[in-house]
Design an enzyme around this catalytic site. Structure first.
Site, PDB file in Angstrom:
ATOM      1  N   GLY A  53       0.761  -1.243   0.000  1.00  0.00           N
ATOM      2  CA  GLY A  53       0.000   0.000   0.000  1.00  0.00           C
ATOM      3  C   GLY A  53       0.789   1.289   0.000  1.00  0.00           C
ATOM      4  O   GLY A  53       0.218   2.357   0.209  1.00  0.00           O
ATOM      5  N   TRP A  55       2.275   2.923  -2.544  1.00  0.00           N
ATOM      6  CA  TRP A  55       1.880   3.836  -3.632  1.00  0.00           C
ATOM      7  C   TRP A  55       0.505   4.441  -3.322  1.00  0.00           C
ATOM      8  O   TRP A  55       0.268   5.620  -3.547  1.00  0.00           O
ATOM      9  CB  TRP A  55       1.832   3.089  -4.979  1.00  0.00           C
ATOM     10  CG  TRP A  55       3.165   2.873  -5.617  1.00  0.00           C
ATOM     11  CD1 TRP A  55       4.377   2.767  -4.995  1.00  0.00           C
ATOM     12  CD2 TRP A  55       3.425   2.735  -7.017  1.00  0.00           C
ATOM     13  NE1 TRP A  55       5.371   2.568  -5.927  1.00  0.00           N
ATOM     14  CE2 TRP A  55       4.825   2.531  -7.161  1.00  0.00           C
ATOM     15  CE3 TRP A  55       2.633   2.726  -8.168  1.00  0.00           C
ATOM     16  CZ2 TRP A  55       5.419   2.351  -8.415  1.00  0.00           C
ATOM     17  CZ3 TRP A  55       3.226   2.545  -9.418  1.00  0.00           C
ATOM     18  CH2 TRP A  55       4.607   2.368  -9.534  1.00  0.00           C
ATOM     19  N   ASP A  74      -5.395  -5.654  -5.382  1.00  0.00           N
ATOM     20  CA  ASP A  74      -4.246  -6.561  -5.278  1.00  0.00           C
ATOM     21  C   ASP A  74      -4.763  -7.960  -4.925  1.00  0.00           C
ATOM     22  O   ASP A  74      -5.857  -8.119  -4.384  1.00  0.00           O
ATOM     23  CB  ASP A  74      -3.259  -6.097  -4.194  1.00  0.00           C
ATOM     24  CG  ASP A  74      -1.857  -6.687  -4.399  1.00  0.00           C
ATOM     25  OD1 ASP A  74      -0.956  -5.932  -4.822  1.00  0.00           O
ATOM     26  OD2 ASP A  74      -1.661  -7.896  -4.181  1.00  0.00           O
ATOM     27  N   ASP A  93      -7.726 -10.924  -8.297  1.00  0.00           N
ATOM     28  CA  ASP A  93      -6.989 -10.765  -9.552  1.00  0.00           C
ATOM     29  C   ASP A  93      -7.611  -9.610 -10.339  1.00  0.00           C
ATOM     30  O   ASP A  93      -8.777  -9.687 -10.736  1.00  0.00           O
ATOM     31  CB  ASP A  93      -7.078 -12.081 -10.337  1.00  0.00           C
ATOM     32  CG  ASP A  93      -6.371 -12.012 -11.678  1.00  0.00           C
ATOM     33  OD1 ASP A  93      -5.982 -10.902 -12.115  1.00  0.00           O
ATOM     34  OD2 ASP A  93      -6.221 -13.081 -12.310  1.00  0.00           O
ATOM     35  N   ASP A 115       2.107  -1.221 -10.285  1.00  0.00           N
ATOM     36  CA  ASP A 115       3.393  -1.749  -9.809  1.00  0.00           C
ATOM     37  C   ASP A 115       3.271  -3.277  -9.717  1.00  0.00           C
ATOM     38  O   ASP A 115       4.068  -3.928  -9.046  1.00  0.00           O
ATOM     39  CB  ASP A 115       3.676  -1.127  -8.430  1.00  0.00           C
ATOM     40  CG  ASP A 115       5.124  -1.267  -7.986  1.00  0.00           C
ATOM     41  OD1 ASP A 115       6.005  -1.398  -8.851  1.00  0.00           O
ATOM     42  OD2 ASP A 115       5.371  -1.231  -6.770  1.00  0.00           O
ATOM     43  N   LYS A 155       4.770  -1.108 -14.380  1.00  0.00           N
ATOM     44  CA  LYS A 155       6.042  -1.820 -14.166  1.00  0.00           C
ATOM     45  C   LYS A 155       6.135  -3.004 -15.127  1.00  0.00           C
ATOM     46  O   LYS A 155       5.148  -3.703 -15.361  1.00  0.00           O
ATOM     47  CB  LYS A 155       6.119  -2.333 -12.731  1.00  0.00           C
ATOM     48  CG  LYS A 155       7.295  -3.297 -12.573  1.00  0.00           C
ATOM     49  CD  LYS A 155       7.884  -3.341 -11.218  1.00  0.00           C
ATOM     50  CE  LYS A 155       7.041  -4.040 -10.189  1.00  0.00           C
ATOM     51  NZ  LYS A 155       7.655  -3.784  -8.869  1.00  0.00           N
TER      52      LYS A 155
HETATM   53  C1  LIG Z   1       5.831  -4.873  -5.861  1.00  0.00           C
HETATM   54  S1  LIG Z   1       4.286  -5.263  -5.192  1.00  0.00           S
HETATM   55  C2  LIG Z   1       3.475  -3.712  -5.224  1.00  0.00           C
HETATM   56  C3  LIG Z   1       3.943  -2.745  -4.181  1.00  0.00           C
HETATM   57  C4  LIG Z   1       3.026  -1.540  -4.017  1.00  0.00           C
HETATM   58  N1  LIG Z   1       3.086  -0.671  -5.195  1.00  0.00           N
HETATM   59  C5  LIG Z   1       3.395  -0.700  -2.814  1.00  0.00           C
HETATM   60  O1  LIG Z   1       3.992   0.359  -2.995  1.00  0.00           O
HETATM   61  O2  LIG Z   1       3.084  -1.097  -1.689  1.00  0.00           O
HETATM   62  C6  LIG Z   1       3.521  -6.116  -6.524  1.00  0.00           C
HETATM   63  C7  LIG Z   1       2.102  -6.544  -6.232  1.00  0.00           C
HETATM   64  O3  LIG Z   1       1.472  -6.980  -7.445  1.00  0.00           O
HETATM   65  C8  LIG Z   1       0.431  -7.846  -7.045  1.00  0.00           C
HETATM   66  N2  LIG Z   1      -0.168  -8.559  -8.183  1.00  0.00           N
HETATM   67  C9  LIG Z   1       0.439  -9.429  -9.018  1.00  0.00           C
HETATM   68  N3  LIG Z   1      -0.445  -9.913  -9.925  1.00  0.00           N
HETATM   69  C10 LIG Z   1      -1.636  -9.332  -9.669  1.00  0.00           C
HETATM   70  C11 LIG Z   1      -2.934  -9.434 -10.239  1.00  0.00           C
HETATM   71  N4  LIG Z   1      -3.196 -10.248 -11.277  1.00  0.00           N
HETATM   72  N5  LIG Z   1      -3.945  -8.703  -9.711  1.00  0.00           N
HETATM   73  C12 LIG Z   1      -3.711  -7.894  -8.637  1.00  0.00           C
HETATM   74  N6  LIG Z   1      -2.496  -7.747  -8.054  1.00  0.00           N
HETATM   75  C13 LIG Z   1      -1.465  -8.455  -8.551  1.00  0.00           C
HETATM   76  C14 LIG Z   1       1.117  -8.735  -6.018  1.00  0.00           C
HETATM   77  O4  LIG Z   1       0.183  -9.402  -5.195  1.00  0.00           O
HETATM   78  C15 LIG Z   1       1.984  -7.733  -5.257  1.00  0.00           C
HETATM   79  O5  LIG Z   1       1.386  -7.313  -4.056  1.00  0.00           O
END
Ligand SMILES: C[S@@+](CC[C@H](N)C(=O)[O-])C[C@H]1O[C@@H](n2cnc3c(N)ncnc32)[C@H](O)[C@@H]1O
Length: 199
Positions: A53, A55, A74, A93, A115, A155
């Site tokens: 969280g 961002w 997420d 998802d 991200d 990203k």
């Molecule tokens: C690097 S983290 C994000 C960090 C976040 N931006 C922060 O600042 O706290 C990447 C996130 O992408 C999520 N993610 C990956 N595939 C996803 C999807 N299909 N739907 C939703 N979230 C997804 C992962 O669960 C993970 O929490």
């Protein structure tokens, strides 16, 4: 004494802790914003891959400054206590039919920031392919749900279809470019694609 790469990374982690953010990734969005002005007060923002969280919290505090709406999604819940009042969070998802329908009920958006990253396996081909899939899905979402003049941040892991996605973004936006923020760990192969001013 020279500062090692990990020392530098640790300084971001410590700063995040001090400033009340659950992850150091906040400083990637900070640099993206400082250079590109992707979000402004009053905006409706979709944050894809939002957990834990940082961002989302940074967008609430510093970008929309409590004035606007953030839809965060997420696979995992946000680790924010309390969840800021501008935030509506979904767990699931982002690209499933059910969650996508929930997200689009809040659209169209002034900015979409993603991200999102796959669970890494250590196999670079597998990881970049999965990251490319997520990035493509975000572009599809932006085609439909980003307002004209809206901005997009995605990203992607380098080494996959980054160039094709950037080409596609060049047709969708007045300007599209890549940025590797200083807060990215130097051994990470992530990069951000930025689309400004949707046509
Ligand atoms: C690097 S983290 C994000 C960090 C976040 N931006 C922060 O600042 O706290 C990447 C996130 O992408 C999520 N993610 C990956 N595939 C996803 C999807 N299909 N739907 C939703 N979230 C997804 C992962 O669960 C993970 O929490």
């Amino acid at each position: 004494m020279a500062t090692s790469r990990r020392d530098k990374a640790d300084s971001y982690t410590l700063r995040a802790r001090r400033e009340g953010y659950p992850a150091r990734s906040v400083y990637k969005l900070e640099e993206i914003q400082q250079q590109n002005h992707v979000i402004k007060p009053g905006d409706t923002v979709l944050d894809v891959g939002a957990a834990p969280g940082s961002w989302t919290l940074y967008t609430h505090r510093e970008l929309i400054r409590g004035n606007g709406t953030i839809i965060a999604v997420d696979l995992n819940p946000l680790n924010l206590n309390p969840v800021p009042p501008t935030v509506t969070a979904y767990v699931g998802d982002a690209f499933s039919r059910e969650i996508r329908a929930q997200l689009t009920s809040h659209g169209p958006f002034d900015a979409i920031i993603s991200d999102a990253a796959p669970m890494t396996t250590g196999n670079r081909t597998v990881d970049t392919t999965r990251s490319e899939y997520l990035a493509e899905q975000v572009v599809f979402l932006a085609e439909e749900q980003l307002k004209t003049h809206g901005n997009l941040v995605i990203k992607i892991f380098q080494g996959g279809g980054q160039q094709q996605i950037l080409q596609k973004m060049r047709t969708m936006f007045s300007k599209a470019k890549t940025l590797k923020p200083k807060a990215c760990r130097t051994d990470s192969f992530e990069i951000y694609l930025i689309g400004l001013d949707k046509k």
